[in-house]
Scaffold this motif. Structure first.
Motif, mmCIF file in Angstrom:
data_model
loop_
_atom_site.group_PDB
_atom_site.id
_atom_site.type_symbol
_atom_site.label_atom_id
_atom_site.label_comp_id
_atom_site.label_asym_id
_atom_site.label_seq_id
_atom_site.Cartn_x
_atom_site.Cartn_y
_atom_site.Cartn_z
ATOM 1 N N ASP A 16 115.888 73.991 -79.140
ATOM 2 C CA ASP A 16 116.802 74.562 -78.344
ATOM 3 C C ASP A 16 117.245 73.816 -77.306
ATOM 4 O O ASP A 16 118.228 73.963 -76.294
ATOM 5 N N SER A 17 115.672 72.800 -76.824
ATOM 6 C CA SER A 17 116.076 71.956 -75.407
ATOM 7 C C SER A 17 117.137 70.824 -75.811
ATOM 8 O O SER A 17 117.688 71.038 -74.975
ATOM 9 N N ARG A 18 117.396 70.513 -77.103
ATOM 10 C CA ARG A 18 118.229 69.863 -77.203
ATOM 11 C C ARG A 18 119.514 69.830 -76.858
ATOM 12 O O ARG A 18 120.775 70.395 -76.417
ATOM 13 N N GLU B 259 122.904 69.888 -74.946
ATOM 14 C CA GLU B 259 124.465 69.591 -74.572
ATOM 15 C C GLU B 259 124.675 70.252 -73.864
ATOM 16 O O GLU B 259 126.644 70.260 -73.343
ATOM 17 N N GLU B 260 124.373 71.571 -73.298
ATOM 18 C CA GLU B 260 125.711 72.514 -72.537
ATOM 19 C C GLU B 260 125.277 71.638 -71.072
ATOM 20 O O GLU B 260 126.039 71.892 -70.416
ATOM 21 N N ASP C 132 127.482 69.013 -70.800
ATOM 22 C CA ASP C 132 129.127 69.310 -70.687
ATOM 23 C C ASP C 132 129.058 69.931 -69.580
ATOM 24 O O ASP C 132 130.385 69.160 -68.426
ATOM 25 N N LYS C 133 128.507 70.782 -68.743
ATOM 26 C CA LYS C 133 128.216 70.661 -67.612
ATOM 27 C C LYS C 133 128.432 69.924 -66.552
ATOM 28 O O LYS C 133 129.116 70.274 -65.709
ATOM 29 N N TYR C 134 127.638 68.554 -66.434
ATOM 30 C CA TYR C 134 127.121 67.441 -66.178
ATOM 31 C C TYR C 134 128.978 66.922 -66.034
ATOM 32 O O TYR C 134 128.963 66.917 -65.064
ATOM 33 N N GLU C 135 129.373 66.571 -67.061
ATOM 34 C CA GLU C 135 130.550 65.860 -66.989
ATOM 35 C C GLU C 135 132.076 66.666 -66.174
ATOM 36 O O GLU C 135 132.095 66.103 -65.963
ATOM 37 N N ARG D 262 127.498 64.219 -55.085
ATOM 38 C CA ARG D 262 127.063 64.207 -56.365
ATOM 39 C C ARG D 262 126.477 64.567 -57.552
ATOM 40 O O ARG D 262 125.211 65.111 -56.932
ATOM 41 N N PRO D 263 127.154 64.802 -58.551
ATOM 42 C CA PRO D 263 125.972 66.106 -59.908
ATOM 43 C C PRO D 263 125.248 65.186 -60.257
ATOM 44 O O PRO D 263 125.374 64.317 -60.719
ATOM 45 N N LYS D 264 123.826 65.991 -60.705
ATOM 46 C CA LYS D 264 122.516 65.429 -61.091
ATOM 47 C C LYS D 264 122.658 65.095 -62.823
ATOM 48 O O LYS D 264 123.351 66.217 -63.517
ATOM 49 N N ARG D 265 122.772 63.919 -63.559
ATOM 50 C CA ARG D 265 122.610 64.345 -64.953
ATOM 51 C C ARG D 265 121.557 64.692 -65.437
ATOM 52 O O ARG D 265 120.039 64.525 -64.773
ATOM 53 N N PRO D 266 121.381 65.798 -66.957
ATOM 54 C CA PRO D 266 120.614 66.319 -66.790
ATOM 55 C C PRO D 266 119.290 65.216 -67.452
ATOM 56 O O PRO D 266 120.049 64.605 -68.204
ATOM 57 N N ALA D 267 117.726 65.568 -67.865
ATOM 58 C CA ALA D 267 117.126 64.610 -67.784
ATOM 59 C C ALA D 267 117.054 65.190 -69.747
ATOM 60 O O ALA D 267 117.421 66.306 -70.111
#
Lengths: 364, 483
Positions: free
Chosen positions: B244-246, B250-251, B254-257, B303-308
């Motif tokens: 689930d965390s993976r 992914e979501e 995608d949002k980060y991109e 600038r948006p933060k990349r998710p960990a």
């Protein structure tokens, strides 16, 4: 139905009314009889009178007045537990002295012990109780018949000797080496112990030099049987053609080396005998039959396997009264649903001294 | 009771009086046929397609010879008995089973007679020990076993003398009639690593067959068992949470991109505006209020933060593979708590599961049967005087659960058949016990067609018995190892 008839007929012959059956001749005609060579033969008649076997064969003439009973099953000699501690609450041993030749294992036996019933239900009709091998001259073994209660058959079987250093050694008072134990043994002059010349000895050994010492010291006139401890692979060749006991391996202890040793000892002509006593704890009564079945599978010799818990075991303790269905022997018999080396076989009835002392619930 | 086939020479079952498997007569139906036609019919009746996989396994075993064994009889699948029996082996695999000898072959050197070995007795498939005591502990160099450690990687190389001690143990096993074993670790870790089914090579060394199994140890009793059962459930829950965390990652990625794209666009616009305002340069760094020491510009886009990224979890990944059907699962269930959790896990994740030991699992027998969960029972329990095994066997079978018998992870050696025979004495049907040592474990371990039955394409590892049945030690007993 026929079996039930037989059992009902035998039921009144239990000890309380034994006198009534004295003199009567029973002609037992089971489906098969296990012969001394271990094979099961059909068409055999076993004649019994006063607890003894009068004869066995296919063409026996039935004496007049003989009662004939057809039995559904395989009639086999009762098993002989060649070295056991069953029926005793405390082991027969005396640790205060190095030599205890007059100790009797029989003195530790409780004839009212519940073990006798348990052994009987496993098809074991004769039990050889040995003194612990903690003394160089350890004392006399005893032979007891199982059943509802034990019955003493011989209070002195063979004189037990021990040259197993781990048992007789004592770092404080000695002997502290096998050489020391051997010297003590040779000085002790076991052959002069009253009864040894007639009954022979049972020597616990775990080393070839111990075997040679026993032979050298006792000469050819004394009957010797052997109890193998330690690693018989390293010295078992010395016992070629002789009767020797070995403990039943415990759970998970059938190592390749152990299996190979058993196979090679058999191939070398050692007449192997099993018993339920082991330094690491007593085995289950059922383990005796399991050991024989395992030996049969391993060696491909069902005859030797059967003998390991019957005739050879009787020889091991020095009697020809039990261990086979033969003329003059005690009628200690077990009726099985199939050959006793078939683990799916069930006991239908047990006769001790010609008297039915146990019958299974489903045999009726 | 053994079934009678309509098509080939069989009997209605082993005749108790026929202790040495004396050849039975050919069925009347075939006696009326011309001999070649009858032989062909019999051959057709027992033949099946040779699986390519089996041939590959045979090659792995290093068997090379081609020969035929002529026995008084042989036991075929479905309880049929063929008598007399000619079993032809080719490179360790059964190539032909018939009541007639294979024909002579024509070669450039003339006619070549088949190589026939005559034996007395009845042939039957070798045993499949679904819970072997063949020791594999320590073969990983003494390292602490990791959840991802594979037994298949610890197997010795297939050369003579590669592991003499192991070969001696295998030889003892084979002489006891065992042809295939499941090898797994026996340590107390919940996730024991990856076990594998093995056959035995011509050099008496185990070689892996098929895929890995994910092994769990639901050991312990009392409160320890409850804790272990909960740990098992938690391990699967954690694996699901990991997934689930993976999925969230992914979501988020995608949002980060998307956010990054928007940021780049808005930042470009921002730079344009800066130029128009007459400020010098288009360098973002130069405009950075931090570097310039000027007051922060509120119009500057963030600038948006990349998710960990989620942490790596090998054990969890293996469980996820099992949930995805990529790995089969074995759970040693020493208590009913573990059995209950195992059933729950199968209901939740549709696992391909085999339960080992399954102590106290009779209460869940219907659920086990409904979900097709097979059970491996421990024969060594009888040595300790535990006489409940027969009752458990009967309870599982009554519910329709597939039951296999194994050594309980101990070295039972030639006692295996003796202990199995005692189950018959305790009231279990003889054929049921035999299947529990051969075809059922073969099916549970994925060896259908390769082991557990004498049929074309199956392993040529067999036993030969002279008694009323293989359990009977009053007759001759030998094992045949392919050459």
């Amino acid at each position: 139905m026929i079996l039930a008839t037989y059992l009902l007929a035998f039921a009144p012959a239990l000890p309380a009314q034994q006198a009534k059956s004295q003199g009567l001749i029973w002609a037992l005609q089971p489906t098969q009889v296990v012969l001394p060579d271990g094979s099961a033969a059909e068409g055999q008649t076993v004649l019994i009178q006063d607890g003894r076997i009068l004869g066995v064969g296919t063409d026996l003439e039935l004496p007049s007045g003989a009662r004939r009973w057809k039995l559904d099953g395989v009639l086999a000699p009762g098993f002989v537990d060649a070295f056991s501690a069953y029926g005793t609450d405390a082991p027969a041993q005396e640790d205060s002295r190095v030599m205890t030749p007059m100790l009797r294992a029989y003195d530790a036996v409780d004839l009212g012990h519940q073990d006798w019933t348990e052994l009987c239900e496993a098809g074991i009709t004769s039990v050889h109780i040995l003194p612990q091998p903690n003394n160089i001259q350890a004392g006399w073994g005893a032979l007891v018949a199982s059943g509802g209660e034990g019955r003493m058959l011989a209070s002195r079987t063979r004189q037990a000797l021990s040259l197993v250093l781990s048992r007789v050694g004592d770092s404080a008072f000695g002997p502290s080496s096998l050489a020391g134990a051997i010297e003590l043994f040779e000085v002790a002059d076991t052959a002069r112990i009253p009864g040894v010349a007639d009954r022979g000895v049972l020597a616990h050994v775990d080393d070839a030099s111990a075997i040679r010492s026993v032979r050298r010291s006792l000469g050819k006139d004394i009957d010797i049987r052997w109890m193998m401890w330690g690693d018989p692979a390293s010295y078992g060749g010395e016992l070629k053609g002789e009767v020797a006991g070995m403990p039943i391996p415990g759970i998970g202890a059938w190592t390749p080396r152990g299996l190979e040793t058993l196979k090679r000892l058999h191939k070398a002509g050692v007449k192997i005998v099993f018993g339920t006593w082991s330094p690491s704890g007593a085995r289950q009564p059922g383990d005796l039959r399991r050991a024989a079945a395992t030996m049969s599978r391993l060696t491909g010799d069902p005859e030797a396997a059967m003998a390991s818990i019957t005739s050879h075991a009787a020889d091991f303790l020095g009697t020809d009264q039990v261990g086979a269905i033969g003329k003059g022997r005690r009628a200690d018999l077990v009726l099985w649903s199939a050959h006793p080396l078939d683990p799916s076989a069930k006991i239908r009835a047990v006769l001790i001294n010609g008297i039915a002392v146990h019958r299974s619930a489903d045999s009726e | 009771m053994l079934r009678t086939s309509r098509r080939c020479s069989v009997s209605s079952g082993p005749d108790p009086s026929n202790r040495f498997g004396i050849p039975r007569s050919v069925s009347p139906f075939f006696r009326h046929l011309p001999l070649p036609a009858a032989a062909l019919a019999i051959l057709v009746a027992v033949a099946g397609p040779v699986s390519t996989a089996t041939s590959q396994e045979a090659a792995a075993g290093g068997y090379e010879r081609t020969y035929t064994i002529q026995a008084d009889a042989c036991w075929l699948p479905g309880g049929r008995v063929l008598s007399p029996a000619f079993v032809s082996l080719d490179k360790g695999v059964i190539a032909r089973i018939s009541t007639t000898a294979p024909p002579a072959r024509s070669t450039v050197f003339g006619t070549q007679k088949p190589n026939i070995i005559k034996v007395k007795g009845t042939l039957a498939p070798s045993l499949v020990d679904a819970w072997s005591g063949l020791p594999m502990a320590g073969r990983d160099g003494g390292r602490r076993p990791l959840p991802q450690s594979r037994i298949a990687e610890d197997l010795p190389v297939m050369v003579p003398g590669a592991d003499a001690a192991l070969a001696a143990r295998v030889d003892a096993l084979r002489n006891s009639g065992v042809g295939f074993v499941y090898l797994g670790r026996t340590d107390g870790n919940l996730q024991r690593g990856l076990g594998v089914v093995t056959g035995f090579s011509v050099n008496d060394l185990p070689y892996a067959i098929g895929d890995d199994w994910l092994d769990f140890a639901g050991t312990g009793s009392g409160s320890a068992a409850q804790i272990r059962a909960q740990d098992l459930k938690t391990a699967f829950d954690n694996a699901v949470a990991l997934r689930d965390s993976r999925d969230d990652y992914e979501e988020k990625l995608d949002k980060y991109e998307e956010d990054l794209k928007k940021y780049e666009e808005s930042f470009a616009k921002y730079l344009e505006e800066q130029k128009k305002d007459g400020k010098k340069g288009g360098n973002a760094r130069a405009e950075d209020p931090k570097s310039s020491g000027k007051k922060k510009d509120d119009k500057r886009p963030k600038r948006p933060k990349r998710p960990a990224s989620p942490r790596r979890n090998v054990a969890g990944d293996l469980i996820l593979d099992a949930i995805d059907g990529k790995l089969r699962v074995r759970i040693q269930a020493d208590s009913e708590w573990v059995v209950a959790v195992a059933v729950e896990l199968v209901e939740e994740h549709n696992l391909d599961l085999v339960l080992v030991n399954a102590i106290g699992g009779e209460a869940y027998a219907d659920s086990l049967a409904d979900h097709g969960i097979g059970v491996v029972l421990d024969l060594s329990r009888q040595l300790a005087g535990d006489d409940a095994l027969a009752e458990e066997f009967l309870a599982y079978r009554k519910a329709g659960v597939d039951v296999a018998l194994g050594s309980g992870g101990r070295d039972l050696g030639p006692m295996l058949l003796t202990l199995a025979g005692e189950l018959v004495a305790a009231g279990v049907d003889q054929d049921e016990v035999w299947r529990a040592l051969t075809s059922t474990p073969a099916n549970l371990l994925g060896l259908s067609g390769q082991a557990g039955a004498l049929q074309r394409g199956a392993s040529g590892s067999m036993i030969l018995f002279g008694g009323a049945h293989p359990f009977d030690a009053s007759g001759v007993f030998r094992s045949h190892q392919p050459k």
